[in-house]
Design a protein around this motif. Structure first.
Motif, short mmCIF file in Angstrom:
data_model
loop_
_atom_site.label_atom_id
_atom_site.label_comp_id
_atom_site.label_asym_id
_atom_site.label_seq_id
_atom_site.Cartn_x
_atom_site.Cartn_y
_atom_site.Cartn_z
N LYS A 123 7.53 -11.50 1.67
CA LYS A 123 7.20 -9.97 2.27
C LYS A 123 7.30 -9.12 1.75
N ILE A 124 7.73 -10.37 -0.20
CA ILE A 124 7.70 -9.57 -1.15
C ILE A 124 6.32 -9.73 -1.55
N LEU A 125 5.54 -10.68 -1.44
CA LEU A 125 4.29 -11.10 -1.93
C LEU A 125 3.82 -9.55 -1.13
N LEU A 126 3.98 -9.74 -0.07
CA LEU A 126 3.17 -8.89 0.51
C LEU A 126 2.97 -7.21 -0.04
N LYS A 127 4.42 -7.09 -0.43
CA LYS A 127 4.73 -5.89 -0.60
C LYS A 127 3.76 -5.58 -2.46
N GLU A 128 3.47 -6.47 -3.19
CA GLU A 128 3.21 -6.56 -4.32
C GLU A 128 1.82 -6.61 -3.94
N VAL A 129 1.42 -6.91 -3.24
CA VAL A 129 -0.30 -7.08 -3.33
C VAL A 129 -0.30 -5.75 -2.92
N MET A 130 0.07 -4.81 -2.06
CA MET A 130 -0.37 -3.39 -1.96
C MET A 130 -0.38 -2.64 -3.13
N LYS A 131 0.79 -3.06 -3.87
CA LYS A 131 1.23 -1.88 -4.97
C LYS A 131 0.07 -2.69 -5.96
N LEU A 132 -0.57 -3.71 -6.06
CA LEU A 132 -2.39 -4.18 -6.85
C LEU A 132 -2.85 -2.97 -5.96
N LEU A 133 -2.79 -2.42 -4.75
CA LEU A 133 -4.37 -2.69 -3.92
C LEU A 133 -4.34 -1.12 -4.48
N ARG A 134 -2.80 -0.55 -4.09
CA ARG A 134 -2.68 1.13 -5.23
C ARG A 134 -3.33 1.15 -6.19
N ASN A 135 -2.31 0.38 -6.90
CA ASN A 135 -2.52 1.31 -8.52
C ASN A 135 -3.93 0.72 -9.03
N ASN A 136 -5.44 0.20 -8.13
CA ASN A 136 -6.27 0.28 -8.53
C ASN A 136 -7.28 0.96 -7.24
N GLY A 137 -6.52 2.24 -7.00
CA GLY A 137 -7.49 3.62 -6.62
C GLY A 137 -7.89 3.10 -4.82
N TYR A 138 -7.12 2.16 -4.57
CA TYR A 138 -7.20 2.14 -2.92
C TYR A 138 -6.37 2.38 -1.99
N GLU A 139 -6.78 2.30 -0.21
CA GLU A 139 -6.34 2.22 0.20
C GLU A 139 -6.26 1.80 1.51
N LEU A 140 -5.70 1.29 2.87
CA LEU A 140 -5.93 0.04 3.35
C LEU A 140 -6.46 1.02 5.18
N GLY A 141 -7.28 0.87 5.11
CA GLY A 141 -8.10 1.39 6.67
C GLY A 141 -7.02 0.40 7.22
N ASN A 142 -7.50 -1.07 7.98
CA ASN A 142 -7.48 -1.34 8.50
C ASN A 142 -6.93 -2.98 7.95
N ILE A 143 -6.63 -4.24 9.17
CA ILE A 143 -6.46 -5.22 9.26
C ILE A 143 -6.29 -5.61 10.29
N ASP A 144 -7.20 -7.04 11.17
CA ASP A 144 -7.83 -7.21 11.46
C ASP A 144 -7.36 -8.59 12.00
N THR A 145 -6.18 -9.58 12.92
CA THR A 145 -6.34 -11.00 12.26
C THR A 145 -5.31 -12.23 13.12
N THR A 146 -6.08 -12.82 13.36
CA THR A 146 -6.04 -14.06 14.63
C THR A 146 -5.09 -15.22 13.73
N ILE A 147 -4.40 -15.29 14.82
CA ILE A 147 -2.79 -16.57 14.46
C ILE A 147 -3.97 -17.63 15.36
N CYS A 148 -3.93 -19.22 14.67
CA CYS A 148 -4.21 -20.19 15.79
C CYS A 148 -3.45 -21.64 15.45
N LEU A 149 -2.27 -21.13 17.19
CA LEU A 149 -1.09 -21.85 17.78
C LEU A 149 -1.53 -22.91 18.45
N GLN A 150 -0.79 -23.42 18.34
CA GLN A 150 -0.36 -24.30 19.97
C GLN A 150 0.68 -23.19 20.70
#
Length: 162
Positions: A77-104
């Motif tokens: 979660k710390i890494l994700l928070k830093e990634v969001m800072k990088l994103l915003r510091n580079n002039g972007y904002e998140l629109g959305n994410i779509d994820t799929t987990i593969c797990l039995q």
């Protein structure tokens, strides 16, 4: 005019007994956990990679090397928070994410609302901007044999409005 960009992430982690199982920022009760340099949260890792890729900011390994001792056992979660800072510091904002987990096993669906809320809080976005789906591989391959977990993510970002 919005500048939209799309990024893609894919990751795999081995599952073994004796490790905690972190997925989507929450700890799941399971006899096996994911193996990795950090807490091995495969879902957060693919989200980071998709966002970084969309912004042309390389990948999670470039920013948080798995050979760097400061990231040993780190909460993803710390890494994700830093990634969001990088994103915003580079002039972007998140629109959305779509994820799929593969797990039995274990079943992921009961945990999705809590994962979405956790990720939304960390990313400072609405839960409606986060889609999490889960599937098995019908007992086929390393996921089906319960040897590992994999995940995919697509992220849409856009330039910030001034």
């Amino acid at each position: 005019m919005n500048n939209f960009r799309i990024g893609f992430g894919y990751d795999v982690h081995q599952l073994q007994e004796g490790y905690e199982f972190w997925l989507g920022g929450i700890k799941l009760a399971h006899e096996k956990g994911a193996v990795g340099h950090s807490d091995a949260d495969v879902l957060i890792h693919v989200i980071c990679d998709a966002i970084l890729g969309a912004a042309d900011l390389r990948d999670i390994g470039f920013h948080f090397s798995d050979t760097d001792p400061q990231y040993k056992g780190i909460d993803s979660k710390i890494l994700l928070k830093e990634v969001m800072k990088l994103l915003r510091n580079n002039g972007y904002e998140l629109g959305n994410i779509d994820t799929t987990i593969c797990l039995q096993q274990p079943k992921v669906n009961p945990h999705i609302p809590l994962m979405k809320q956790c990720l939304a809080d960390v990313m400072e976005v609405k839960t409606s901007q986060i889609s999490i789906k889960a599937t098995t591989t019908e007992k086929l391959g390393f996921v089906g044999r319960e040897e590992g977990v994999s995940a995919y993510c697509v992220a849409l970002i856009q330039t910030k409005e001034n």
